[in-house]
Design a protein around this motif. Structure first.
Motif, PDB file in Angstrom:
ATOM      1  N   ASP A  77       0.817  -1.206   0.000  1.00  0.00           N
ATOM      2  CA  ASP A  77       0.000   0.000   0.000  1.00  0.00           C
ATOM      3  C   ASP A  77       0.854   1.261   0.000  1.00  0.00           C
ATOM      4  O   ASP A  77       0.488   2.267   0.587  1.00  0.00           O
ATOM      5  N   ASP A  78       2.006   1.181  -0.613  1.00  0.00           N
ATOM      6  CA  ASP A  78       2.834   2.382  -0.724  1.00  0.00           C
ATOM      7  C   ASP A  78       2.803   2.900  -2.166  1.00  0.00           C
ATOM      8  O   ASP A  78       3.696   3.602  -2.613  1.00  0.00           O
ATOM      9  N   GLY A  79       1.777   2.511  -2.890  1.00  0.00           N
ATOM     10  CA  GLY A  79       1.565   3.080  -4.213  1.00  0.00           C
ATOM     11  C   GLY A  79       2.238   2.339  -5.350  1.00  0.00           C
ATOM     12  O   GLY A  79       2.204   2.788  -6.480  1.00  0.00           O
ATOM     13  N   CYS A  80       2.878   1.216  -5.045  1.00  0.00           N
ATOM     14  CA  CYS A  80       3.463   0.452  -6.145  1.00  0.00           C
ATOM     15  C   CYS A  80       3.450  -1.024  -5.796  1.00  0.00           C
ATOM     16  O   CYS A  80       3.314  -1.400  -4.640  1.00  0.00           O
ATOM     17  N   ILE A  81       3.586  -1.837  -6.823  1.00  0.00           N
ATOM     18  CA  ILE A  81       3.629  -3.273  -6.602  1.00  0.00           C
ATOM     19  C   ILE A  81       5.089  -3.677  -6.450  1.00  0.00           C
ATOM     20  O   ILE A  81       5.954  -3.216  -7.196  1.00  0.00           O
ATOM     21  N   ARG A  82       5.368  -4.505  -5.490  1.00  0.00           N
ATOM     22  CA  ARG A  82       6.731  -4.967  -5.267  1.00  0.00           C
ATOM     23  C   ARG A  82       6.828  -6.448  -5.590  1.00  0.00           C
ATOM     24  O   ARG A  82       5.830  -7.156  -5.538  1.00  0.00           O
ATOM     25  N   TYR A  83       8.037  -6.888  -5.925  1.00  0.00           N
ATOM     26  CA  TYR A  83       8.208  -8.258  -6.386  1.00  0.00           C
ATOM     27  C   TYR A  83       9.336  -8.956  -5.650  1.00  0.00           C
ATOM     28  O   TYR A  83      10.316  -8.334  -5.239  1.00  0.00           O
ATOM     29  N   GLU A  84       9.214 -10.263  -5.521  1.00  0.00           N
ATOM     30  CA  GLU A  84      10.351 -11.054  -5.094  1.00  0.00           C
ATOM     31  C   GLU A  84      10.395 -12.304  -5.950  1.00  0.00           C
ATOM     32  O   GLU A  84       9.367 -12.868  -6.303  1.00  0.00           O
ATOM     33  N   ILE A  85      11.584 -12.702  -6.301  1.00  0.00           N
ATOM     34  CA  ILE A  85      11.736 -13.903  -7.096  1.00  0.00           C
ATOM     35  C   ILE A  85      11.476 -15.090  -6.193  1.00  0.00           C
ATOM     36  O   ILE A  85      11.814 -15.091  -5.022  1.00  0.00           O
ATOM     37  N   CYS A  86      10.871 -16.103  -6.741  1.00  0.00           N
ATOM     38  CA  CYS A  86      10.355 -17.174  -5.921  1.00  0.00           C
ATOM     39  C   CYS A  86      10.161 -18.383  -6.817  1.00  0.00           C
ATOM     40  O   CYS A  86       9.063 -18.609  -7.337  1.00  0.00           O
ATOM     41  N   LEU A  87      11.233 -19.146  -7.001  1.00  0.00           N
ATOM     42  CA  LEU A  87      11.196 -20.203  -7.995  1.00  0.00           C
ATOM     43  C   LEU A  87      10.368 -21.407  -7.569  1.00  0.00           C
ATOM     44  O   LEU A  87       9.842 -22.133  -8.384  1.00  0.00           O
ATOM     45  N   ASP A  88      10.245 -21.585  -6.261  1.00  0.00           N
ATOM     46  CA  ASP A  88       9.503 -22.734  -5.755  1.00  0.00           C
ATOM     47  C   ASP A  88       8.093 -22.297  -5.356  1.00  0.00           C
ATOM     48  O   ASP A  88       7.901 -21.478  -4.462  1.00  0.00           O
ATOM     49  N   LYS A  89       7.103 -22.838  -6.037  1.00  0.00           N
ATOM     50  CA  LYS A  89       5.727 -22.409  -5.781  1.00  0.00           C
ATOM     51  C   LYS A  89       5.272 -22.649  -4.344  1.00  0.00           C
ATOM     52  O   LYS A  89       4.518 -21.875  -3.779  1.00  0.00           O
TER      53      LYS A  89
END
Lengths: 145, 145
Positions: A77-89
């Motif tokens: 909720d800080d105005g942007c979408i953030r991502y993290e790599i996550c190879l294992d579902k």
DNA sequence: TTCCTTGCAAACTTTTTGCAGCCTT
DNA sequence: AAGGCTGCAAAAAGTTTGCAAGGAA
């Protein structure tokens, strides 16, 4: 096989091409596994090695990586979408965040603590749970002193 | 004392004025307690009775109601912030959402199921939890048939 | 009367899209 | 060679802000 190789295979499997831009973005994501970068932040980091890249390409690549299923999104909720790599579902599903209201640090909780709650909800509400999103807001060890 | 009276008092306490626009917005929120409306949706509903209102006023009023602490925000990652009126602070804390991936229905879970998990996290991560945000995605009773 | 509040329009932010040319396969 | 991919610029979409006029206390 390292992460990049794994990812290349995943992309090839689905018929996508591996371009210098995509490789550069993935390298940045791997180097910053626990940073939860926004598209703009990724853009700034990628431009160091790949100055001609456009911001639209970053957005399109994140969309692609999300479709392939190797990143998870985090909305603070800080105005942007953030991502993290996550190879294992499995990892991405069993995975919560502690967010410090003081220093904005994000701590990963790798265990899944919701199993019994999910069973309870499944039963009470007849709701078939497929995924969840759990965030705790508060003070981290350093800030609560 | 009814909800609107309660709210008027809360506003007066903090020195804010009660205007027709604010009253109209609160009335819409009360009438749609479980709907989780966005600013745009509130704007459309309010204009029925109050056609001269501006969208900016809706945004400013939601900001105000949030400051006063009578609404809680819900981010469904659909590109807008949604609100629900929530006069009791305890309610808003002990309050989760089940979101149907098929029909987008939102089911409220009023119980707080996280107490033991919070204690566990508090202990393991030395993180002082102040608030949480828990969403479950899946299929509601109707859609899972 | 005071100054908070409003509507309007313009500005801002983040993200998406169209397009012509480029590059991976 | 073919079709996906890219950078750029423009467009979208949601939200915020400045300002002069209006209205609640």
């Amino acid at each position: 096989m390292n992460t990049m190789e794994l990812l290349k295979d995943k992309l090839k499997e689905t018929g996508f091409k591996i371009t210098p831009q995509r490789r550069a973005i993935v390298e940045i994501l791997i180097k910053n596994t626990d940073k939860h970068l926004s598209s703009e932040e990724i853009y700034d980091l990628v431009r160091v090695d790949c100055p001609e890249i456009g911001l639209a390409t970053v957005y399109r690549t994140m969309q692609l990586l999300d479709d392939v299923g190797v990143i998870s999104k985090l909305n603070l909720d800080d105005g942007c979408i953030r991502y993290e790599i996550c190879l294992d579902k499995e990892d991405s599903h069993n995975h919560h965040h502690l967010i410090c209201k003081n220093c904005s640090k994000i701590i990963e909780v790798k265990e899944d603590l919701l199993d019994s709650i999910e069973r309870q909800i499944q039963e009470t509400y007849k709701f078939e749970i497929m995924d969840h999103d759990l965030k705790f807001y508060g003070l981290c060890e350093d800030c609560s002193k």
